[in-house]
Scaffold this active site. Sequence first.
Site, PDB file in Angstrom:
ATOM      1  N   LYS A 120       0.842  -1.205   0.000  1.00 27.11           N
ATOM      2  CA  LYS A 120       0.000   0.000   0.000  1.00 27.11           C
ATOM      3  C   LYS A 120       0.871   1.247   0.000  1.00 27.11           C
ATOM      4  CE  LYS A 120      -3.822  -2.366   2.232  1.00 27.11           C
ATOM      5  NZ  LYS A 120      -4.566  -2.654   3.453  1.00 27.11           N
ATOM      6  N   GLN A 148      -4.977  -1.825   9.628  1.00 24.35           N
ATOM      7  CA  GLN A 148      -4.737  -3.084   8.923  1.00 24.35           C
ATOM      8  C   GLN A 148      -5.301  -4.249   9.733  1.00 24.35           C
ATOM      9  OE1 GLN A 148      -3.385  -3.342   5.792  1.00 24.35           O
ATOM     10  NE2 GLN A 148      -3.873  -5.502   5.931  1.00 24.35           N
ATOM     11  N   ASP A 175     -11.224   2.598   3.869  1.00 28.77           N
ATOM     12  CA  ASP A 175     -11.516   1.175   3.659  1.00 28.77           C
ATOM     13  C   ASP A 175     -13.017   0.957   3.457  1.00 28.77           C
ATOM     14  OD1 ASP A 175      -9.394  -0.529   3.368  1.00 28.77           O
ATOM     15  OD2 ASP A 175      -9.092  -0.857   5.518  1.00 28.77           O
TER      16      ASP A 175
END
Length: 279
Positions: A51, A95, A118
């Site tokens: 990422k 995460q 997200d």
Amino acid sequence: MNMDGKAVAAEVRESLKARAARFEQTRGRKIGLAVVLVEGDAASEVYVRNKSRACAEVGISSRTVRLPADCSQEEAERTVRALAQDGTVDGVLVQLPLPSHLDGKRILACIPTEKDVDGFSAENFGKLAKNEACLPACTPRGVMELLARYGVDVRGKRAVIVGRSNIVGRPMALLLLNADATVTVCHSKTNDLREECLRADILVAAIGRPAFITADMVKEGAVVIDVGINRTEHGLVGDVDYPKVCEKASLITPVPGGVGPMTVAMLLLNTVEAAERAL
Ligand code: NDP
């Protein structure tokens, strides 16, 4: 024909460079993404590295905030809250998976909706369900982008999704519904899965079982999207029995190189959109 997620993701990243540069010119700073990583999960380390590499490529400044594997709930929440208030941070993600001693729901709830790149928050999810502007979950958004780039008109089509998780199956169903597909969601309690799948013009597999969708479950000419990523002794394989199914499908995503690269590209897109909305 294969749907080349790697190539489409590269095109998306290319198109985001100009938007990131424009933001930097007007605002005098780069778009910022903060990734909270609780240490201890090897796969997460790889994902986070990917990422931040992708961010650097398009001109987004990414910051990885590392917390020790044994960090407290309070420390994790405090970290996310600080990023939520940081004016140089446009997107925040935690995460997953988190260690089992942490309450992930409460930690994720510290991310404000407008920075929830997200797309996992209840508010973003609710907006998606109501077909309002939102930051949708990255993987299903990536599938929609792939379908669009390959000229698949989903309107009126029969879309069948196998899997109903909050990060893939459910938001996938909502995005397809919002795009006017006729949507069926299947899961482990579905009565006649083969029958349901056989009706699909667009079949999305998000199950987590290697080669679970076999050729006898696929209609001739269907578009087949394989979200699955399964590590086996033969390497990475999807949820679709690719060698046999690709003989029936008109379009199909390979694993790897299909949906996977699109997920990271959509994280970048969500981050750019979050930053632009905050202008
Ligand atoms: P989950 O385990 O959260 O969900 C799996 C879903 O599959 C559940 O809804 C489950 O049904 C359903 N299912 C399981 N077994 C069967 C069965 N025998 N028949 C019908 N349905 C079944 O997985 P995720 O959604 O998180 O991930 C799915 C796959 O996608 C995984 O391989 C994952 O690694 C991959 N993935 C890939 C991403 C990418 O970027 N390409 C991103 C995220 C995930 P029930 O609800 O009834 O239990």
